[in-house]
Structures are given as C-alpha cells and as structure tokens.
Design a protein around this motif. Structure first.
Motif, PDB file in Angstrom:
ATOM      1  N   VAL A   1    -114.789 -18.597  -4.413  1.00  0.00           N
ATOM      2  CA  VAL A   1    -113.619 -18.211  -5.213  1.00  0.00           C
ATOM      3  C   VAL A   1    -113.717 -18.800  -6.612  1.00  0.00           C
ATOM      4  O   VAL A   1    -113.482 -18.113  -7.624  1.00  0.00           O
ATOM      5  N   LEU A   2    -114.082 -20.071  -6.706  1.00  0.00           N
ATOM      6  CA  LEU A   2    -114.170 -20.723  -8.009  1.00  0.00           C
ATOM      7  C   LEU A   2    -115.235 -20.068  -8.883  1.00  0.00           C
ATOM      8  O   LEU A   2    -115.006 -19.797 -10.070  1.00  0.00           O
TER       9      LEU A   2
ATOM     10  N   VAL B   1    -110.393 -13.330  -4.949  1.00  0.00           N
ATOM     11  CA  VAL B   1    -110.148 -13.319  -6.396  1.00  0.00           C
ATOM     12  C   VAL B   1    -109.397 -12.056  -6.799  1.00  0.00           C
ATOM     13  O   VAL B   1    -108.548 -12.086  -7.700  1.00  0.00           O
TER      14      VAL B   1
ATOM     15  N   LEU C   1    -106.798 -13.122 -15.830  1.00  0.00           N
ATOM     16  CA  LEU C   1    -107.563 -14.364 -15.814  1.00  0.00           C
ATOM     17  C   LEU C   1    -107.825 -14.840 -17.237  1.00  0.00           C
ATOM     18  O   LEU C   1    -108.140 -14.048 -18.125  1.00  0.00           O
TER      19      LEU C   1
ATOM     20  N   LEU D   1    -107.855 -21.445 -11.255  1.00  0.00           N
ATOM     21  CA  LEU D   1    -108.579 -21.254  -9.999  1.00  0.00           C
ATOM     22  C   LEU D   1    -108.357 -22.418  -9.040  1.00  0.00           C
ATOM     23  O   LEU D   1    -108.223 -22.211  -7.823  1.00  0.00           O
TER      24      LEU D   1
ATOM     25  N   GLY E   1    -114.346 -16.336  -9.799  1.00  0.00           N
ATOM     26  CA  GLY E   1    -113.298 -16.331 -10.815  1.00  0.00           C
ATOM     27  C   GLY E   1    -113.818 -16.724 -12.187  1.00  0.00           C
ATOM     28  O   GLY E   1    -113.474 -16.102 -13.202  1.00  0.00           O
TER      29      GLY E   1
END
Length: 319
Positions: free
Chosen positions: A279-280, A212, A223, A234, A283
């Motif tokens: 990661v999802l 990220v 973001l 994402l 983020g």
C-alpha cells in the motif's frame, strides 16, 4: 493372593503323593487371561466416537461464537445509528423551538440524520478475523517467493505506477539483476518479463493496488504529489482506514521515505509484497508518478517500531 495360592496348589498337585504316586489332576494355568480383541476394538471405537462428538460440539460452539460476534458488531453499529438519529432529531426540534439558533441547530440536525442513515445502511454484514486474511496472503507470498528463488532473481522489489490515463494498473517488478533497467509497459504487463539485457524478471499485480483505489476514493482530495504530505497520508490510511497496523509513521528525506510500522495484522512485514509495504509503495508510486524501490527490515530492539519500510525513487532525469 489368589494367584499366588493357585501357584502353590499347582506345585503340590504336580508332586508325588504320600502313597508314592503322582496326582492325576493338573492345576489351571497361572497366567492371567488375555484381553479380548473385540473388547479392545469396542473401546477404541468408543473413544473415537467421543472425540468426534467433542469436535462436533466445539465446531458448533465456534460457529455460535462467530455468529454472536457478528451480531454484536451489527447491534453496535445500529445503536450508533439510532444515537445519531436521536441527536439529529433533537437538534431539529431545538431549531424549531429556538429561532435565534435555528440555522446552527438545523445544520447539526441534518448532519446527524445523514450520518445515522449512512451508519445504519452501510453496516457491514460480514466480519472476517485477521488470521483469515493472513492465511490467504501467506499462500500468495509463498508462491511468489518460490518463483523468485527458483528463477534466481535479485533481492530487489520495484513498484511501477500505472500508465497515463490509468488504462493499466500498477505492477510490482522483480528484476533478474540488481543493476536492472525498467522494461517498457508492454513487457511489464506479462508475468515473465523476457526483455533483452538487464530488463528481465517477473511482474505481478501488487496486493496493495485495490486498497489504494479504496483509499483514493475515501480521500476528500486526490493523492498529494509532495512526498512528505503523501507519506503522512499513506501512513494514516494504513492505520486508520485499513487497520493493517497498530501504528505507523513516516520520515521523509530526499527521494526516500522510511516508514516505521508496528502491530501488523498480517504477520511479518518483511515478506514479499506484504499488504503494508505494498500500500505504501503503490501509493507513493502513484502520487509521485515514479517507480518506487522498497526494502523492508526488522527494526532493532531499541527502536520504537517493529519494522522499517524504506521506499526510494529516482529523479525525473534518472527515470
């Protein structure tokens, strides 16, 4: 034939002669001679040497193929860079020859030359197959899953955003009880969280934290703080930038996002702190400044995706 003949000869030689006496000579043994142990050892050693030689040849061929693959990737990047150089140079020459279109052609030429320089000098020097990364992640996932099982922790995974000012990184928290409360930042900085009440559990650095970071640096802006826009960002990053999955999409609802994921580069997505959900969730936790609880399940056979990653967060009043 010779063995049966010898057998008959031995019978006759052991019987009485016509004169009434018995033959004084004995027949040779009818059994076949035993194999020489030394010959068997030599044969085994010879077979082992052949196998070792074959393994050595295969290892050398494997290494050669790796080098050839890396060389072909570098050559392709270099050809792309030369092509961009050529386009840029042609545009600049065209701008000199065609004054009415000079501004546009000069801009195109400068873009082509700049892209060529970046492509040439930023060509990666090492390429690792996906199964190497997956084997590294497997060891990490097995260790953390074993800790969760041996401590009897709840089947809940919560991604906590970094503290204000980014002085501390995100953390993935596994509570002891399903009706948990989040510990404070100091407690989450430790691996074994021994806070009072239902704040006990374990906390780790998420696998998606560094990814990220790289994703944020690659964005032209920061973001998004809108859940729908952030989820789309994402999902695109997982597929386009990191190539962790072949396809991913986001379905946003009130305080919930469900990601459909297919073609994972690191095996089963439903394992602990898998890079894709990590990661999802990291983020989302960063962009929304909210702890995010994650649940990953295999999709049904009639679904277009292989896995469904559901991320939920609480409202500001609840946190």
């Amino acid at each position: 034939m010779s063995r049966r003949t010898n057998s008959r000869d031995s019978e006759f030689s052991g019987s009485e002669s016509p004169n009434g006496g018995s033959s004084s000579s004995e027949s040779p043994p009818s059994d076949a001679p035993n194999a020489d142990p030394d010959d068997e050892a030599v044969a085994d050693e010879s077979g082992t040497e052949r196998l070792r030689a074959r393994v050595a040849v295969l290892e050398e061929e494997n290494e050669r193929l790796r080098r050839e693959y890396a060389r072909s990737k570098r050559a392709r990047h270099r050809r792309t860079a030369l092509g961009l150089f050529a386009v840029g140079a042609a545009a600049i020459v065209g701008g000199l020859a065609l004054p009415p279109s000079r501004e546009v052609l000069f801009a195109l030429g400068g873009t082509g030359l700049f892209a060529g320089v970046l492509t040439y000098f930023l060509t990666p020097e090492r390429f690792l197959p996906a199964d190497v990364g997956e084997s590294v992640y497997d060891a990490l996932a097995e260790t953390r899953s074993a800790i969760r099982a041996e401590l009897g922790l709840a089947d809940v995974t919560v991604y906590v955003p970094p503290s204000e000012g980014r002085t501390r990184s995100s953390r993935v928290f596994v509570p002891q009880r399903a009706d948990y409360e989040l510990p404070d930042r100091d407690a989450l900085s430790r691996t074994f969280v021994t806070a009072e009440g239902n704040r006990r559990g374990v906390a780790f650095d998420p696998t998606g934290e560094a990814l990220v970071d790289a994703f944020e640096r690659a964005l032209s802006s920061s973001l998004a703080d809108d859940p729908e826009t952030l989820a789309d960002q994402l999902a695109d990053g997982v597929v386009q930038q990191f190539e962790l999955a072949e396809s991913a999409s986001a379905d946003t609802d009130e305080r919930r996002v469900t990601f459909g994921v297919s073609g994972s580069a690191f095996g089963g997505v439903d394992r602990f702190d898998h890079p894709i959900p990590s990661v999802l969730a990291v983020g989302l936790a960063r962009g929304l400044a909210r702890p995010v609880e994650v649940e990953t399940v295999r999709a049904s056979d009639d679904d277009e995706y292989e896995y469904l990653v559901t991320c939920r967060w609480r409202s500001a009043d609840e946190t």
